[in-house]
Design a protein around this motif. Sequence first.
Motif, PDB file in Angstrom:
ATOM      1  N   ALA A 132       8.283  -8.893   1.232  1.00 53.14           N
ATOM      2  CA  ALA A 132       7.074  -8.198   1.663  1.00 53.14           C
ATOM      3  C   ALA A 132       7.032  -8.081   3.181  1.00 53.14           C
ATOM      4  CB  ALA A 132       5.838  -8.924   1.147  1.00 53.14           C
ATOM      5  N   VAL A 133       7.348  -9.164   3.885  1.00 53.81           N
ATOM      6  CA  VAL A 133       7.346  -9.124   5.355  1.00 53.81           C
ATOM      7  C   VAL A 133       8.421  -8.157   5.853  1.00 53.81           C
ATOM      8  CG1 VAL A 133       7.694 -10.464   7.459  1.00 53.81           C
ATOM      9  CG2 VAL A 133       6.384 -11.446   5.559  1.00 53.81           C
ATOM     10  N   ALA A 134       9.610  -8.212   5.266  1.00 55.33           N
ATOM     11  CA  ALA A 134      10.678  -7.297   5.671  1.00 55.33           C
ATOM     12  C   ALA A 134      10.271  -5.843   5.438  1.00 55.33           C
ATOM     13  CB  ALA A 134      11.959  -7.619   4.909  1.00 55.33           C
ATOM     14  N   SER A 135       9.580  -5.599   4.329  1.00 56.74           N
ATOM     15  CA  SER A 135       9.165  -4.232   3.997  1.00 56.74           C
ATOM     16  C   SER A 135       8.090  -3.723   4.932  1.00 56.74           C
ATOM     17  CB  SER A 135       8.647  -4.177   2.548  1.00 56.74           C
ATOM     18  OG  SER A 135       9.666  -4.430   1.629  1.00 56.74           O
ATOM     19  N   PHE A 136       7.027  -4.506   5.071  1.00 54.80           N
ATOM     20  CA  PHE A 136       5.844  -4.006   5.758  1.00 54.80           C
ATOM     21  C   PHE A 136       5.932  -4.140   7.278  1.00 54.80           C
ATOM     22  CE2 PHE A 136       3.902  -5.580   1.590  1.00 54.80           C
ATOM     23  CZ  PHE A 136       4.211  -4.394   0.958  1.00 54.80           C
ATOM     24  N   ALA A 137       6.732  -5.078   7.771  1.00 50.87           N
ATOM     25  CA  ALA A 137       6.894  -5.236   9.221  1.00 50.87           C
ATOM     26  C   ALA A 137       8.062  -4.410   9.752  1.00 50.87           C
ATOM     27  CB  ALA A 137       7.092  -6.701   9.573  1.00 50.87           C
ATOM     28  N   PHE A 138       9.163  -4.375   8.979  1.00 52.76           N
ATOM     29  CA  PHE A 138      10.392  -3.782   9.511  1.00 52.76           C
ATOM     30  C   PHE A 138      10.914  -2.604   8.679  1.00 52.76           C
ATOM     31  CE2 PHE A 138      10.467  -8.422  10.502  1.00 52.76           C
ATOM     32  CZ  PHE A 138      10.214  -8.307  11.866  1.00 52.76           C
ATOM     33  N   ASP A 139      10.201  -2.242   7.611  1.00 52.73           N
ATOM     34  CA  ASP A 139      10.657  -1.172   6.715  1.00 52.73           C
ATOM     35  C   ASP A 139      12.088  -1.441   6.265  1.00 52.73           C
ATOM     36  OD1 ASP A 139      10.135   1.078   5.241  1.00 52.73           O
ATOM     37  OD2 ASP A 139      10.496   2.505   6.871  1.00 52.73           O
ATOM     38  N   ASN A 140      12.341  -2.703   5.953  1.00 55.62           N
ATOM     39  CA  ASN A 140      13.706  -3.163   5.740  1.00 55.62           C
ATOM     40  C   ASN A 140      13.810  -4.031   4.483  1.00 55.62           C
ATOM     41  OD1 ASN A 140      16.453  -3.485   6.555  1.00 55.62           O
ATOM     42  ND2 ASN A 140      15.966  -5.523   7.365  1.00 55.62           N
ATOM     43  N   GLY A 141      12.960  -3.766   3.498  1.00 56.78           N
ATOM     44  CA  GLY A 141      12.932  -4.627   2.327  1.00 56.78           C
ATOM     45  C   GLY A 141      13.511  -3.970   1.096  1.00 56.78           C
ATOM     46  N   ASP A 142      13.593  -4.776   0.048  1.00 56.18           N
ATOM     47  CA  ASP A 142      13.962  -4.272  -1.268  1.00 56.18           C
ATOM     48  C   ASP A 142      12.687  -3.876  -2.007  1.00 56.18           C
ATOM     49  OD1 ASP A 142      16.705  -4.944  -0.841  1.00 56.18           O
ATOM     50  OD2 ASP A 142      16.206  -7.047  -1.265  1.00 56.18           O
ATOM     51  N   ALA A 143      12.842  -3.338  -3.191  1.00 54.36           N
ATOM     52  CA  ALA A 143      11.683  -2.971  -3.996  1.00 54.36           C
ATOM     53  C   ALA A 143      10.916  -4.229  -4.404  1.00 54.36           C
ATOM     54  CB  ALA A 143      12.121  -2.201  -5.233  1.00 54.36           C
ATOM     55  N   VAL A 144       9.623  -4.227  -4.163  1.00 58.77           N
ATOM     56  CA  VAL A 144       8.776  -5.342  -4.571  1.00 58.77           C
ATOM     57  C   VAL A 144       8.588  -5.312  -6.084  1.00 58.77           C
ATOM     58  CG1 VAL A 144       6.395  -6.188  -4.533  1.00 58.77           C
ATOM     59  CG2 VAL A 144       7.565  -5.665  -2.390  1.00 58.77           C
ATOM     60  N   VAL A 145       8.677  -6.473  -6.714  1.00 63.24           N
ATOM     61  CA  VAL A 145       8.427  -6.574  -8.148  1.00 63.24           C
ATOM     62  C   VAL A 145       7.422  -7.699  -8.357  1.00 63.24           C
ATOM     63  CG1 VAL A 145       9.409  -6.891 -10.440  1.00 63.24           C
ATOM     64  CG2 VAL A 145      10.774  -5.782  -8.658  1.00 63.24           C
ATOM     65  N   ASP A 146       6.131  -7.331  -8.372  1.00 64.15           N
ATOM     66  CA  ASP A 146       5.096  -8.313  -8.684  1.00 64.15           C
ATOM     67  C   ASP A 146       4.481  -7.958 -10.029  1.00 64.15           C
ATOM     68  OD1 ASP A 146       3.489  -6.119  -8.183  1.00 64.15           O
ATOM     69  OD2 ASP A 146       2.279  -7.087  -6.624  1.00 64.15           O
ATOM     70  N   THR A 147       3.417  -8.647 -10.409  1.00 59.15           N
ATOM     71  CA  THR A 147       2.808  -8.414 -11.720  1.00 59.15           C
ATOM     72  C   THR A 147       2.332  -6.982 -11.861  1.00 59.15           C
ATOM     73  OG1 THR A 147       2.113 -10.725 -11.859  1.00 59.15           O
ATOM     74  CG2 THR A 147       0.992  -9.162 -13.294  1.00 59.15           C
ATOM     75  N   ASN A 148       1.731  -6.440 -10.808  1.00 59.08           N
ATOM     76  CA  ASN A 148       1.250  -5.058 -10.868  1.00 59.08           C
ATOM     77  C   ASN A 148       2.393  -4.078 -11.061  1.00 59.08           C
ATOM     78  OD1 ASN A 148      -1.513  -5.487 -10.619  1.00 59.08           O
ATOM     79  ND2 ASN A 148      -1.488  -5.372  -8.394  1.00 59.08           N
ATOM     80  N   VAL A 149       3.481  -4.286 -10.341  1.00 58.83           N
ATOM     81  CA  VAL A 149       4.624  -3.376 -10.442  1.00 58.83           C
ATOM     82  C   VAL A 149       5.252  -3.450 -11.829  1.00 58.83           C
ATOM     83  CG1 VAL A 149       6.926  -2.874  -9.547  1.00 58.83           C
ATOM     84  CG2 VAL A 149       5.062  -3.415  -7.963  1.00 58.83           C
TER      85      VAL A 149
END
Length: 305
Positions: A132-149
């Motif tokens: 989440a930090v990599a995604s939202f801070a650096f646009d450098n993450g993998d696909a998030v897979v949480d309960t909602n997803v």
Amino acid sequence: MSEHLPDDDREAVREALIEWYEADHREFPWRRTDDAYRILVSEVMSQQTQLSRVEEAYADFLERWPEVSDLAATDRGEVVAFWSDHSLGYNNRATYLHEAATQVVEEYGGEFPEEPDELQELMGVGPYTANAVASFAFDNGDAVVDTNVKRVLYRAFGVPDDDSAFERAASALMPDGESRVWNNAIMELGGVACGKNPRCDEEGCPWREWCHAYQTGDFTAPDVPTQPSFEGSRRQFRGRIVRLLGEHDEMDLDTLGHRIRVDYTPDGEHGREWLRGLLSDLAADGLVEVEESDDGDQPLVLLAS
């Protein structure tokens, strides 16, 4: 990617979700920053805590410790006391957050690492939070897979209830290099339109055209284990009929049936008799009219004038 989404539709699905998210979404302060420290604070606070409570605590926390160096320099007991005073749950999260801040300052010169694997070296930062930090801070993450997803992928595209299957499907669907907007968007979809009690039409879900659950009325999911009640499903389909007629003025009986239910067959369990039952309810409420034909053509269904 899944049995319900042809590869040719993948780009259309991506564009539809991002357009829906960018047009209107819930405003949270951590969505208005790309500061890794602030995003980490929000992620740790949001673990099993209501977002309404998190918003107030988040503002108070950053007013007191606005930079990662401020948090690292304070006494750990003060952070734990803050956590407890704001009812943020397990106090060990406060301890881990303070330790992570200390690591960033002492081991990384005050700059957060940008890779998910490196972020996991910080105290208390597991794979989900690191991503989440990599995604939202650096646009450098993998696909998030949480309960909602998981709920969204299960309902929309028939992804089986298996962690590795969810990860494969989520990764295949996320556009390259767009983890920030994509992960925000798909989590928003699960939180707003595709919750345990879905609000497909009310929230204008952008995936209705492709969604298996929307087409069949079966909104079960890994965290929604019971089949929706029969009456609930009927209400869902009645709403769909009214929406379609509002867009198309009139439709013949079978065309309407196929548009509201992918498994509609005229003589089947969910066929003409089932559809006429829905139309009878709507006609009794003064919402639709059914014009029967004298020459054997399909009856026409239209909104009541």
